[in-house]
Design an enzyme around this catalytic site. Structure first.
Site, PDB file in Angstrom:
ATOM      1  N   ASP A 126      53.568  24.633  77.461  1.00  0.00           N
ATOM      2  CA  ASP A 126      52.287  25.233  77.098  1.00  0.00           C
ATOM      3  C   ASP A 126      51.316  25.358  78.263  1.00  0.00           C
ATOM      4  OD1 ASP A 126      52.673  25.837  74.367  1.00  0.00           O
ATOM      5  OD2 ASP A 126      52.540  23.701  73.879  1.00  0.00           O
ATOM      6  N   ASP A 159      56.124  31.442  70.684  1.00  0.00           N
ATOM      7  CA  ASP A 159      54.846  31.150  71.347  1.00  0.00           C
ATOM      8  C   ASP A 159      54.987  31.133  72.876  1.00  0.00           C
ATOM      9  OD1 ASP A 159      55.560  29.874  68.924  1.00  0.00           O
ATOM     10  OD2 ASP A 159      53.779  28.620  68.930  1.00  0.00           O
TER      11      ASP A 159
END
Ligand code: GLY
Length: 401
Positions: free
Chosen positions: A112, A176
């Site tokens: 991330d 994602d």
């Protein structure tokens, strides 16, 4: 051509009839941005000395440490809000958060880093360039690149195999992850080292190959064998079912391929973005006000919860994608984004100053199967909402010139 014009007229009528219920966003972008800034000034005063705002639940502000995947959104939103509003107090707050966040440049345990470091330091570098920010972004890209597997030709998303139902030797990719590629594209542009660009392109290609269905909806997770690159399973962690279309996942995919096209000019990424947009905008379960249910296949539609964060991400992506296509698509994307933003800035979704724990938007859905962050504000909903407003404001300013 005639068919295209009819589609455009029907689309415009549909969007304008539901948008007319509330004040159109194009007439109040500045007002909503100022409102958002006042709300974040309230949030700021309620944050403890150290902590990144995550959500607000049962009258409690939930915060995280800097290693949580959302830590870049609050400083990033503050930076957007200071971009052309004169708010030194918010700029000061962004600086102090960046200071707390910078150690994550060396974090190799998460995929991330794009969210965490590009939404924050990427905006800081864009607005107030300095060598310190460049170094932090380069180190972050290096850390992210350590997660690339050249057999699978993808970046590993999650490490914790038991949590994600995988087994040892699995490499998990979630949709994602497309959002973390922008950092890698930046790193190649900045350093001239094509390694980062190549990783990003390989990951985007692999994702097209395995993460999508024929209708351009995407699976949340694809499990690869890390030694052979074979696909072992396609499942979900945050969606309603393995074969459902989790709304935020569709939003991440759309935004990710818009960025991938911007950075490469590869037509297959543009086709992918258009296909995903078509899936989202024409889905029979997309409500007229254009804020999606948390999953397009949630079993309790029309009573299912909406996810304001998915709408914010999609709106921002469409406002960029419209620049890469021609009419009638340009107008379709523009109108859809404006309808989403009009709904999000109505009283139904936009929190009054001093409520909602200081977050800008209400009604996000974090992780329904895990029963966390259900119908709550989310820092990323706020980030992409403000980003979309900034994009719209820039469009409106340009048309005035
Ligand atoms: N990246 C995690 C989420 O969208 O919830």
């Amino acid at each position: 051509m005639r068919k295209n014009v009819i589609v455009l007229l029907v689309t415009l009528q549909l969007f304008s009839s539901c948008a007319s219920k509330t004040t159109l966003i194009e007439n109040r972008v500045e007002t909503v941005l100022n409102h958002a800034a006042s709300q974040y000034q309230y949030l700021m005063t309620h944050l403890p000395d150290y902590g990144f705002p995550k959500t607000y639940h049962e009258n409690t502000l939930e915060i995280s440490t800097s290693d949580w995947w959302c830590s870049g959104f609050y400083p990033g939103t503050l930076l957007y809000l200071t971009e052309d509003l004169n708010k030194p107090v918010l700029r000061q707050e962004s600086k102090s958060l960046l200071f707390d966040l910078k150690k994550e440049q060396y974090n190799t345990t998460t995929h991330d880093l794009g969210f965490m470091m590009y939404c924050s330091f990427g905006n800081a570098q864009r607005l107030h360039p300095k060598p310190e920010y460049e170094n932090i972004l380069m180190n972050s890209a290096k850390s992210l690149a350590t997660r690339y597997n050249d057999t699978v030709k993808a970046i590993r998303s999650w490490d914790n195999a038991s949590w994600n139902k995988g087994k040892e030797g699995d490499l998990v990719v979630i949709i994602d992850n497309m959002m973390n590629l922008e950092l890698l594209f930046w790193a190649t542009q900045h350093s001239g080292d094509s390694t980062y660009y190549n990783i990003a392109v390989n990951h985007a290609d692999k994702t097209i190959q395995n993460q999508f269905r024929k209708d351009f909806s995407s699976y949340h997770e694809v499990i690869y064998d890390e030694k052979t690159g074979d696909v072992k399973a396609k499942i979900t962690n945050q969606g309603a079912a393995d074969d459902s279309a989790w709304a935020r996942g569709q939003a991440w995919g759309l935004y990710g391929y818009v960025v991938a096209f911007r950075e490469t000019k590869n037509q297959s990424y543009l086709n992918q973005a258009k296909g995903i947009a078509n899936f989202i905008l024409n889905h029979p379960n997309m409500p007229k006000d254009m804020v999606p249910y948390w999953d397009f296949d949630a079993t309790d539609i029309p009573n299912a919860l909406r996810d304001s964060s998915a709408a914010a991400i999609i709106a921002s992506a469409l406002l960029e994608l419209k620049n890469y296509v021609e009419n009638p698509l340009t107008e379709t994307y523009n109108m859809a984004a404006k309808t989403m933003l009009t709904t999000l800035s109505s009283d139904d979704y936009l929190a009054k100053v001093g409520t909602n724990g200081g977050f800008i938007l209400k009604h996000g859905v974090g992780n329904m199967p895990n029963n966390t962050e259900i119908d709550t504000p989310l820092s990323y909903g706020d980030y992409y909402f403000v980003e979309a407003l900034m994009r719209l404001k820039s469009d409106l300013d340009n048309t005035k010139l």
